[in-house]
Design an enzyme around this catalytic site. Structure first.
Site, PDB file in Angstrom:
ATOM      1  N   CYS A 188      -1.204   6.594   8.950  1.00 50.08           N
ATOM      2  CA  CYS A 188      -1.598   5.461   8.139  1.00 50.08           C
ATOM      3  C   CYS A 188      -2.546   5.526   7.050  1.00 50.08           C
ATOM      4  O   CYS A 188      -2.537   6.542   6.477  1.00 50.08           O
ATOM      5  CB  CYS A 188      -2.015   4.386   9.290  1.00 50.08           C
ATOM      6  SG  CYS A 188      -3.194   5.054  10.205  1.00 50.08           S
ATOM      7  N   ARG A 215       0.787  -1.204  -0.095  1.00 50.95           N
ATOM      8  CA  ARG A 215       0.069  -0.017   0.127  1.00 50.95           C
ATOM      9  C   ARG A 215       0.890   1.254  -0.002  1.00 50.95           C
ATOM     10  O   ARG A 215       0.500   2.262  -0.723  1.00 50.95           O
ATOM     11  CB  ARG A 215      -0.993  -0.049   1.017  1.00 50.95           C
ATOM     12  CG  ARG A 215      -1.906  -1.079   1.133  1.00 50.95           C
ATOM     13  CD  ARG A 215      -3.188  -0.805   2.573  1.00 50.95           C
ATOM     14  NE  ARG A 215      -3.574   0.193   2.154  1.00 50.95           N
ATOM     15  CZ  ARG A 215      -4.302   0.737   3.259  1.00 50.95           C
ATOM     16  NH1 ARG A 215      -4.540   0.394   4.593  1.00 50.95           N
ATOM     17  NH2 ARG A 215      -5.292   2.094   3.080  1.00 50.95           N
TER      18      ARG A 215
END
Length: 281
Positions: A234, A178
């Site tokens: 995040c 990611r």
């Protein structure tokens, strides 16, 4: 002060009057699953706080997928479930500590020092043969007054201003694919904030799902300059919080959370996006 406590530590103290145990179990994509698990079985005396209903504000155009709750509303929620300024709060989940760490961070942000995350989580507690219950605690409200620690938080505008600043290190807490922009299962754009390094939050746990000790956490971040300001993010500000704890355990003191995180960053048209591996300074 240690932020992580063992299940045995909690077992020995669970009935002490100033202890408030909070079940934070939550499954992404299954918003009712955590409460259903709590209602079926939990640590005796635990109260339940929901990631999206209690520990986040409603999603808007900006602020990310799990915006921080309004400070006043959060103090009302904490008071309602019996958390006061003198409480020792122990949070647990079954997601490696990510959801419990969100509550830990929020309480620290509101100026509450006596908050801990229980290592390993509910399944380990159950498998150890420790007591569980389906009875829900009668809630006796407490008085919680916040002293907001604004220095713990950073907003998008400041992150943007600090891009390329050698005094600051951005830490992306998501899985490497990611971070590199190879996959993006949750957000509308893939990649990372330019200049960020990658430290997957789950690397703070052993293969058995136990929090690594202080020395091992320090080793994870051995390449970082302790004099730099660290900004941790995040996808939505939840799984960054275990990295905040890990950095504190490792002895870093200048650690801030970009709570909106990647999902907030990409909500602003024109914010730069990087893909690929880590860029070297």
């Amino acid at each position: 002060m240690n932020n992580i406590v063992s299940s045995k530590w909690l077992l020995a103290r669970m009935y002490e009057p100033d202890i408030v145990i909070v079940d934070c179990r939550f499954l992404m994509g299954k918003p009712d699953a955590g409460r259903e698990l709590y209602e079926a079985s939990h640590i005796p005396g635990a109260v339940y706080l929901d990631l999206e209903k209690d520990l986040s504000a409603p999603v808007e155009e900006h602020g990310g997928r799990h915006p921080l709750p309004d400070n006043f509303e959060l103090t009302v929620t904490l008071s309602r479930v019996g958390i006061g300024n003198e409480s020792r709060v122990v949070a647990y989940d079954d997601q490696g500590g990510a959801m419990a760490s969100r509550l830990w961070w929020l309480l620290k942000y509101l100026g509450h020092e006596q908050v801990f995350v229980m290592d390993e989580g509910f399944t380990a507690w159950f498998n150890a043969g420790f007591p569980v219950s389906s009875e829900q605690k009668v809630l006796i409200p407490a008085k919680f007054l916040a002293t907001v620690q604004h220095a713990m938080l950073v907003e998008m505008d400041e992150v943007k201003e600090l891009l390329g600043d050698e005094r600051v290190t951005l830490i992306d807490s998501r899985e490497a694919p990611r971070y590199r922009g190879e996959v993006e299962p949750l957000d509308k754009a893939a990649g990372h904030i330019p200049g960020a390094i990658n430290r997957f939050w789950k690397d703070g746990l052993t293969e058995a799902g136990i929090w690594k000790d202080t020395a091992a956490q320090a080793e994870r971040f051995a390449d970082l300059d302790r004099d730099r300001d660290l900004i941790v993010y995040c996808g939505s500000g939840v799984t960054a919080t275990p990295n905040v704890i890990a950095l504190q355990e490792a002895g870093f003191s200048k650690v801030r959370l970009y709570a909106g995180s990647w999902s907030d960053w990409i909500s602003y048209e024109g914010n730069p996006v990087a893909v690929g591996g880590e860029e070297k300074a």
